[in-house]
Design an enzyme around this catalytic site. Structure first.
Site, PDB file in Angstrom:
ATOM      1  N   SER A  26       0.931  -1.293   0.402  1.00  0.00           N
ATOM      2  CA  SER A  26       0.333  -0.070  -0.157  1.00  0.00           C
ATOM      3  C   SER A  26       0.869   1.341   0.103  1.00  0.00           C
ATOM      4  CB  SER A  26      -0.630  -0.034   1.643  1.00  0.00           C
ATOM      5  OG  SER A  26       0.200  -0.181   2.389  1.00  0.00           O
TER       6      SER A  26
ATOM      7  N   HIS B  95      -5.564  -5.128  -0.459  1.00  0.00           N
ATOM      8  CA  HIS B  95      -5.607  -4.128  -1.227  1.00  0.00           C
ATOM      9  C   HIS B  95      -5.458  -4.374  -3.488  1.00  0.00           C
ATOM     10  CE1 HIS B  95      -3.248  -2.095   1.672  1.00  0.00           C
ATOM     11  NE2 HIS B  95      -3.714  -0.734   1.160  1.00  0.00           N
TER      12      HIS B  95
ATOM     13  N   LYS C 129     -12.039  -2.019   1.078  1.00  0.00           N
ATOM     14  CA  LYS C 129     -10.935  -1.427   0.272  1.00  0.00           C
ATOM     15  C   LYS C 129     -12.052  -1.339  -0.910  1.00  0.00           C
ATOM     16  CE  LYS C 129      -7.144  -1.775   2.710  1.00  0.00           C
ATOM     17  NZ  LYS C 129      -7.398  -2.196   3.692  1.00  0.00           N
TER      18      LYS C 129
END
Length: 552
Positions: free
Chosen positions: A311, A339, A371
């Site tokens: 990230s 992610h 996410k």
């Protein structure tokens, strides 16, 4: 693998590793072994075409000025501390009470030096209060400070329609209520807002079972288990998988939740350089040859910890080569796809699908719903033996409150959308639009002359700012242009690699991205941020094709 003490649980393994066909290869054998593995799976992929990453170094003068900036800031910090100690300047920081000076100090003055003298001066760029859904636009509550950011007061003004370039809303599913969310409202009316119990007691609902079965189907694995908190999914489950006498090989850029889980496990931890296959193989070879320190006994288990998309760097794990090493040295692989799940791969199934690999190539799949799914919580997935073991031994399952029913329903709704089980192609359209937006935004940033990190397919886009003064100026000027960005500096990044981190969303229109790029072009000239020596053009023409809004 599941038993941290090394004892057998359902034969003691997640799956039986086949003897690798590349066990006696030369130094180039890893790559050859990967290609053989792909061919055996019937999926000949040219992984080098999928693994294009950029980590351009800054010019020398930029690094010199960056360190000079920190040095000058440190000198002024000591000078201001001197003024505070003599009462010339008011001290707003926490201090030890005079009557407790003979006790062990609760507050270490030196440890707070950086926070007190640098972070506090630019603290207005973080923790900004938001008062709307984190869609492609959001509303920001305006605040000001009268004491150099020690305290804030609200002005009562709302900054409307700020372009959101910081939220992890990759597929644009975190939006305000609409009719497509009616099932969430129905679940709220039926089940209430909370469970008020753990999974072991009275906290396992039919909604949890439905979600776990759907998640296992989505990942093409035998079983999955969901948890109420993404951070705790790592920090509380890694200690259940390994313990004393086990070895953890962890990528140096792994998330804090992975680092904490590894430390809590009691296992020996050895970090390897980010995505560096040679360094990882060296550690694996040494672990096999020398065993545990002092006793030289063989390690009970060797667990490799990696992330799908990192990230802070925007890079993608080199999964094919890591899997080849895992099989060669009989280690286990734990992959955090917080992610990457929903954001990578033709159908959003993450890094494993992106590289076209077999689901059994990864032993432990971990991910979060915060996410791409517009919700909260996390999951562990893999072999049924693994999940059954964690249901009994995971601290998060035993002690933590179960996932809220409306939260579970939002994840189920998102999964059905992504998988096409809702009868539409909206999920696939969002995944494809995210890929298009990512490609467009990254290419234009490179043409403008910015240094950006990471993989060309990663929706996390770090833009290097370097100097601490420019970090604050960049975020403030962007907000003035009604663009919300996330800026990151030390200690979350190396001292000389402060950056702005953009998160691309499928909900971003081409007009929004062009507006951001135009503002970045202005900021790059104003703050002298165009450090790249590989720029393609001084001022590229932005794409003016017609954009569209995703249907709800």
């Amino acid at each position: 693998m599941a038993n941290p003490g090394g004892g057998a649980v359902c034969n003691g393994t997640l799956h039986n590793h086949k003897n690798p066909s590349h066990g006696s290869q030369s130094e180039t054998g890893t790559k050859n072994g990967i290609m053989k593995e792909a061919q055996q799976n019937g999926k000949p992929h040219f992984y080098e075409n999928l693994f294009v990453e950029s980590f351009e170094e800054a010019p020398l003068h930029v690094l010199v000025f960056t360190y000079m900036g920190y040095g000058i800031g440190t000198l002024f910090g000591y000078f201001r501390d001197f003024l505070r100690n003599w009462g010339i300047e008011k001290c707003n920081a926490a201090v030890e009470r005079e009557e407790q000076k003979d006790f062990v100090p609760l507050y270490q003055d030196f440890e707070n030096f950086y926070t007190r003298n640098l972070y506090m001066r630019i603290r207005d760029n973080w923790n900004r209060p938001i008062c709307s859904a984190p869609g492609p636009h959001f509303d920001v509550v305006e605040r000001v400070s009268d004491d150099y950011n020690w305290t804030f007061r609200f002005t009562g003004r709302i900054i409307k329609d700020v372009i959101n370039m910081g939220s992890y809303n990759f597929l644009g599913l975190a939006v305000k209520y609409n009719e497509s969310m009616k099932t969430i409202k129905d679940v709220l009316e039926t089940y209430g807002s909370g469970v008020a119990s753990t999974r072991h007691e009275m906290g396992t609902l039919d909604k949890h079972k439905e979600l776990e079965d759907l998640m296992a189907k989505f990942l093409n694995v035998e079983a999955a288990m969901v948890f109420g908190m993404g951070f705790a999914t790592n920090s509380m489950n890694i200690p259940a998988l390994v313990g004393k006498g086990c070895l953890i090989l962890s990528d140096e850029l792994n998330h804090t939740s992975i680092v904490l889980g590894a430390r809590l496990s009691g296992a020996t931890i050895r970090p390897f350089k980010h995505n560096n296959i040679e360094d990882l193989e060296k550690l694996l070879r040494e672990a096999i040859i020398y065993g545990q320190p002092r006793t030289r006994r063989a390690w009970k288990k060797i667990l490799i910890l990696v992330e799908g998309i990192y990230s802070m760097e925007g890079s993608i794990v080199n999964l094919p080569q890591i899997v080849a090493l895992k099989k060669k040295y009989k280690a286990y692989l734990y992959m955090d796809e917080a992610h990457s799940i929903g954001a990578l791969g033709p159908t959003g199934r993450g890094v494993r699908e992106y590289f076209g690999m077999n689901p059994d190539d990864v032993d432990v799949y971990m991910g979060t719903f915060t996410k791409s799914f517009g919700s909260s919580g996390g999951y562990i997935a893999g072999k049924k033996e693994l999940v059954d073991y964690l249901r009994v031994h995971s601290h998060s399952a035993v002690y933590a409150t179960s996932m809220s029913p409306p939260i579970a329903e939002q994840i189920i709704r998102s999964l059905k959308l992504i998988m096409g089980l809702d009868g539409t192609t909206q999920g696939l359209q969002r995944i494809q639009q995210l890929a298009k937006n990512t490609k467009y935004f990254r290419e234009k940033l490179k043409e403008l002359g910015f240094i950006i990190y990471g993989n060309d397919k990663s929706p996390v886009v770090p833009v290097l700012l370097y100097m601490p003064s420019k970090v604050a100026a960049f975020a403030r000027h962007m907000l003035e242009r009604k663009i919300g960005v996330v800026v990151v500096g030390f200690p979350a990044t190396p001292l000389a690699e402060a950056r702005a981190r953009f998160c691309i969303s499928a909900a971003h229109t081409r007009e929004m991205l062009d507006t951001v790029l135009e503002a970045l072009d202005e900021m790059g000239d104003l703050l002298h941020l165009k450090y790249s020596r590989h720029r393609k053009s001084a001022r590229p023409v932005l794409n003016d094709e017609m954009s569209f809004e995703l249907d709800d």
